[in-house]
Design a protein around this motif. Sequence first.
Motif, PDB file in Angstrom:
ATOM      1  N   LEU A  52       0.817  -1.197  -0.130  1.00 28.19           N
ATOM      2  CA  LEU A  52      -0.107  -0.292   0.035  1.00 28.19           C
ATOM      3  C   LEU A  52       0.918   1.189   0.048  1.00 28.19           C
ATOM      4  CD1 LEU A  52      -2.986   1.276   0.252  1.00 28.19           C
ATOM      5  CD2 LEU A  52      -2.447   1.025   2.868  1.00 28.19           C
ATOM      6  N   GLN A  53       0.444   2.114  -0.787  1.00 23.22           N
ATOM      7  CA  GLN A  53       1.428   3.382  -1.088  1.00 23.22           C
ATOM      8  C   GLN A  53       0.854   4.442   0.162  1.00 23.22           C
ATOM      9  OE1 GLN A  53       3.969   3.559  -3.003  1.00 23.22           O
ATOM     10  NE2 GLN A  53       3.370   1.309  -3.652  1.00 23.22           N
ATOM     11  N   LYS A  54       2.022   5.138   0.372  1.00 22.23           N
ATOM     12  CA  LYS A  54       1.566   6.248   1.544  1.00 22.23           C
ATOM     13  C   LYS A  54       1.046   7.468   1.051  1.00 22.23           C
ATOM     14  CE  LYS A  54       6.310   7.877   1.789  1.00 22.23           C
ATOM     15  NZ  LYS A  54       7.656   8.123   2.647  1.00 22.23           N
ATOM     16  N   GLY A  55       0.743   8.275   1.798  1.00 21.65           N
ATOM     17  CA  GLY A  55       0.343   9.774   1.236  1.00 21.65           C
ATOM     18  C   GLY A  55      -1.105   9.948   1.232  1.00 21.65           C
ATOM     19  N   THR A  56      -1.826   9.091   0.075  1.00 23.54           N
ATOM     20  CA  THR A  56      -3.348   9.314  -0.231  1.00 23.54           C
ATOM     21  C   THR A  56      -3.757   8.035  -0.144  1.00 23.54           C
ATOM     22  OG1 THR A  56      -2.822  11.679  -1.426  1.00 23.54           O
ATOM     23  CG2 THR A  56      -5.005  10.357  -1.706  1.00 23.54           C
ATOM     24  N   LEU A  57      -4.933   7.884   0.543  1.00 18.52           N
ATOM     25  CA  LEU A  57      -5.510   6.529   0.296  1.00 18.52           C
ATOM     26  C   LEU A  57      -6.795   6.894  -0.383  1.00 18.52           C
ATOM     27  CD1 LEU A  57      -5.896   3.900   1.928  1.00 18.52           C
ATOM     28  CD2 LEU A  57      -7.628   4.749   3.513  1.00 18.52           C
ATOM     29  N   GLN A  58      -7.016   5.719  -1.412  1.00 20.57           N
ATOM     30  CA  GLN A  58      -7.879   5.710  -2.263  1.00 20.57           C
ATOM     31  C   GLN A  58      -9.118   4.998  -1.677  1.00 20.57           C
ATOM     32  OE1 GLN A  58      -8.037   7.218  -5.165  1.00 20.57           O
ATOM     33  NE2 GLN A  58      -5.900   7.724  -4.944  1.00 20.57           N
ATOM     34  N   PHE A  59     -10.248   5.797  -1.435  1.00 18.88           N
ATOM     35  CA  PHE A  59     -11.330   5.131  -0.489  1.00 18.88           C
ATOM     36  C   PHE A  59     -12.597   5.717  -1.179  1.00 18.88           C
ATOM     37  CE2 PHE A  59     -10.309   9.012   1.722  1.00 18.88           C
ATOM     38  CZ  PHE A  59     -11.437   9.255   2.146  1.00 18.88           C
ATOM     39  N   ARG A  60     -13.668   5.308  -0.670  1.00 18.42           N
ATOM     40  CA  ARG A  60     -15.097   5.914  -1.029  1.00 18.42           C
ATOM     41  C   ARG A  60     -15.890   5.493  -0.055  1.00 18.42           C
ATOM     42  NH1 ARG A  60     -17.911   5.974  -6.122  1.00 18.42           N
ATOM     43  NH2 ARG A  60     -20.016   5.885  -6.240  1.00 18.42           N
ATOM     44  N   LYS A  61     -16.715   6.538   0.157  1.00 18.11           N
ATOM     45  CA  LYS A  61     -17.975   6.641   1.196  1.00 18.11           C
ATOM     46  C   LYS A  61     -19.032   5.772   0.943  1.00 18.11           C
ATOM     47  CE  LYS A  61     -19.853   7.687   5.388  1.00 18.11           C
ATOM     48  NZ  LYS A  61     -20.945   6.814   5.007  1.00 18.11           N
ATOM     49  N   LEU A  62     -19.458   4.955   1.551  1.00 18.95           N
ATOM     50  CA  LEU A  62     -20.685   4.128   1.117  1.00 18.95           C
ATOM     51  C   LEU A  62     -21.863   4.441   2.241  1.00 18.95           C
ATOM     52  CD1 LEU A  62     -19.072   0.685   0.170  1.00 18.95           C
ATOM     53  CD2 LEU A  62     -19.226   2.576  -1.354  1.00 18.95           C
ATOM     54  N   LYS A  63     -22.858   3.936   1.781  1.00 19.53           N
ATOM     55  CA  LYS A  63     -24.075   3.910   2.882  1.00 19.53           C
ATOM     56  C   LYS A  63     -23.699   3.313   4.135  1.00 19.53           C
ATOM     57  CE  LYS A  63     -27.874   4.502  -0.632  1.00 19.53           C
ATOM     58  NZ  LYS A  63     -29.244   4.151  -0.924  1.00 19.53           N
ATOM     59  N   ASP A  64     -24.247   3.647   5.137  1.00 19.42           N
ATOM     60  CA  ASP A  64     -23.990   3.133   6.407  1.00 19.42           C
ATOM     61  C   ASP A  64     -24.497   1.680   6.732  1.00 19.42           C
ATOM     62  OD1 ASP A  64     -23.475   5.720   7.316  1.00 19.42           O
ATOM     63  OD2 ASP A  64     -25.291   6.039   8.383  1.00 19.42           O
ATOM     64  N   VAL A  65     -23.654   0.910   7.365  1.00 19.03           N
ATOM     65  CA  VAL A  65     -23.901  -0.456   7.469  1.00 19.03           C
ATOM     66  C   VAL A  65     -25.500  -0.594   8.025  1.00 19.03           C
ATOM     67  CG1 VAL A  65     -23.230  -2.722   8.771  1.00 19.03           C
ATOM     68  CG2 VAL A  65     -21.471  -0.971   8.073  1.00 19.03           C
ATOM     69  N   ASN A  66     -25.808  -0.028   8.785  1.00 21.58           N
ATOM     70  CA  ASN A  66     -27.497   0.105   9.375  1.00 21.58           C
ATOM     71  C   ASN A  66     -28.265   1.029   8.831  1.00 21.58           C
ATOM     72  OD1 ASN A  66     -25.876   2.200  10.808  1.00 21.58           O
ATOM     73  ND2 ASN A  66     -26.966   1.949  12.627  1.00 21.58           N
ATOM     74  N   TYR A  67     -27.786   1.226   7.478  1.00 21.64           N
ATOM     75  CA  TYR A  67     -28.657   2.377   6.775  1.00 21.64           C
ATOM     76  C   TYR A  67     -30.417   1.997   6.638  1.00 21.64           C
ATOM     77  CZ  TYR A  67     -30.656   4.872   2.766  1.00 21.64           C
ATOM     78  OH  TYR A  67     -31.548   5.452   1.790  1.00 21.64           O
ATOM     79  N   SER A  68     -30.444   0.653   6.710  1.00 16.89           N
ATOM     80  CA  SER A  68     -32.034   0.358   6.749  1.00 16.89           C
ATOM     81  C   SER A  68     -32.696   0.256   8.054  1.00 16.89           C
ATOM     82  CB  SER A  68     -32.211  -1.179   6.170  1.00 16.89           C
ATOM     83  OG  SER A  68     -31.381  -2.077   6.762  1.00 16.89           O
ATOM     84  N   THR A  69     -32.006   0.702   8.915  1.00 22.02           N
ATOM     85  CA  THR A  69     -32.678   0.418  10.349  1.00 22.02           C
ATOM     86  C   THR A  69     -32.306   2.035  11.208  1.00 22.02           C
ATOM     87  OG1 THR A  69     -30.738  -0.898  11.416  1.00 22.02           O
ATOM     88  CG2 THR A  69     -32.810  -1.852  10.443  1.00 22.02           C
ATOM     89  N   HIS A  70     -30.999   2.015  11.628  1.00 24.15           N
ATOM     90  CA  HIS A  70     -30.706   2.843  12.523  1.00 24.15           C
ATOM     91  C   HIS A  70     -31.532   3.109  13.965  1.00 24.15           C
ATOM     92  CE1 HIS A  70     -28.899   5.799   8.930  1.00 24.15           C
ATOM     93  NE2 HIS A  70     -27.879   5.060   9.614  1.00 24.15           N
ATOM     94  N   LYS A  71     -31.638   1.780  14.419  1.00 22.53           N
ATOM     95  CA  LYS A  71     -32.581   1.460  15.443  1.00 22.53           C
ATOM     96  C   LYS A  71     -31.634   0.814  16.504  1.00 22.53           C
ATOM     97  CE  LYS A  71     -37.083   1.831  13.096  1.00 22.53           C
ATOM     98  NZ  LYS A  71     -38.261   1.133  12.792  1.00 22.53           N
ATOM     99  N   GLU A  72     -30.484   1.011  16.406  1.00 25.82           N
ATOM    100  CA  GLU A  72     -29.404  -0.027  17.352  1.00 25.82           C
ATOM    101  C   GLU A  72     -29.085   0.890  18.481  1.00 25.82           C
ATOM    102  OE1 GLU A  72     -30.023  -1.855  13.625  1.00 25.82           O
ATOM    103  OE2 GLU A  72     -28.885  -0.145  13.974  1.00 25.82           O
TER     104      GLU A  72
END
Length: 539
Positions: A215-235
């Motif tokens: 893994l190269q240092k400096g800049t991380l290639q990532f992507r923000k996705l929907k929350d794991v509990n997107y369908s509930t949010h009742k935990e």
Amino acid sequence: MDSLGFFIDIGGQEEDTNVENDQEEVIQMVEDEVMGAKDAQTEAKQRNRARTERSLSTFLFGKTVVDTDYVHDDGNDTEEDEGIESENVDECEDEEKEKDIQPISAQPSMPDDIFGSALGVSCGKRKRKAAWVDKEDSEVLVKDVTATFTKAVGKHGEKETSIEQYGRSLSRKFKSVVGEPTWASLDKKEDEDSDEEFLRETTDLVEKKGRLENLQKGTLQFRKLKDVNYSTHKEGAVIRSTEFHPTSTVGMVAGNNGTASLFQIDGKENPKIQTVNFENFPIKTAKFSANGNEIIVGSQHHPHFFVYDMMIGKTIKVPWTNKTTEHNTQKFEVSRDGKLIAFIGRFGFIHIISARTKEFLKSFKMNDSCQALKFSPDSSSLYSTGEGGEVYIWDLRSSACLHKFADSGCLSGTAVAVSSHHLAIGSSSGVVNVYNVNNIAKAATAYPQPDKVILNLTTQIEDLVFNPTGEILAMSSMEKEGAVKLVHFPSTTVFANFPGSFNLARANSLSFSPGGGYFSVGNNKGAANLYRVNHYKEY
């Protein structure tokens, strides 16, 4: 007077008899001719059928090396009758020859593509077709689907006017998040020389390792996705634990209201699979068992803990049978080999129980209160730290303390993480010291100097987690919003572009998926944030 006489003329009777005989002979001859014609027609049909079968076999499997001469129908009944027996014999011989002789294709080959090399088009390859295609998919556009949305009408931007096919849009988004699976490639070569194929695969593997091994240092290639509990949010308002299943693409989110939910991790909707409620049991820590068949949850308010068996769908309460009644189950760790569970007790105690039978086995005692612990990757040792800033290394086989050393500059240790090469210790002042595991194991001194001191956080370290490859260290503090950092190893430099402009609120839990492809952060807003790390292609 002449006498009268009479006589009987029998000549007419003979004539009638002859006529009848002649008629019978004619009828018999006609019947013979009819029967002969029928036999001839039957034989002709059989020959035509045999000829048709030969032509079909030649078309499908090609002609044999030795061509077989067939008897052609030239309209001569006599020659056909004479050749019936010989043809039957020839057919038997032909069948025996066809069994012994391998077929060779007689279909004409296409001419070589003269312009293929110039245009970059491969010749001689057959592109595979999809097994099933819905013709109506080509008529559905993105704007048509967007027009059916009932929420946020007029706020979908370019989607409301996009004329892109909806199927292509979904495929493009899926490839950008997960990547194209190998089984979905329709341009795969089917007929290749084994040596060339081996050389190509070996070369690709070497090149791929050269590109993605580190893994190269400096800049991380990532992507923000929907929350794991997107369908509930009742935990619960505070997410205490986010975990990934060790073998399946399943995530778990547990909160302070005693609810643990399972979700299918697909990066799009993350649909809920199941919810388990633990009444009057605020969850502090929740983890999967090593084999993934159980969920273990503990609380800071109770000495007992619960085990949910996912195979039978049953919740089991495990009482604490040891005499230390002051004990609670708020913090614990599960060994990677699935044999042991270590609970943090009071007054410096560490309790070890069997992960299979849930029976108490033994206890370790620190000089000060224990605040964090972690099993080694091979599950042979246990690292612990706490008040006083000392780090203990316990041998699980002999139940002895192998080594104890003082963490440099630490007044109180609050978090610990171990990889195959590094040991990270977090303190109450926000400092994270990184040591080399091999150097620490030598026990040369009680006051070793860290290889690296990370000062990017200024408040108490709540959680430290290495990713499966040991190339990323995630660290967080819940005393300040957005206090989450990812550190690159072995350079021990922080990725400057994470977490970006997105507000993570106060982080309470960190977790990496088994392949390192996903990273989750649980916060105090009831959300388990999910990120896709593009460098790692696996879940």
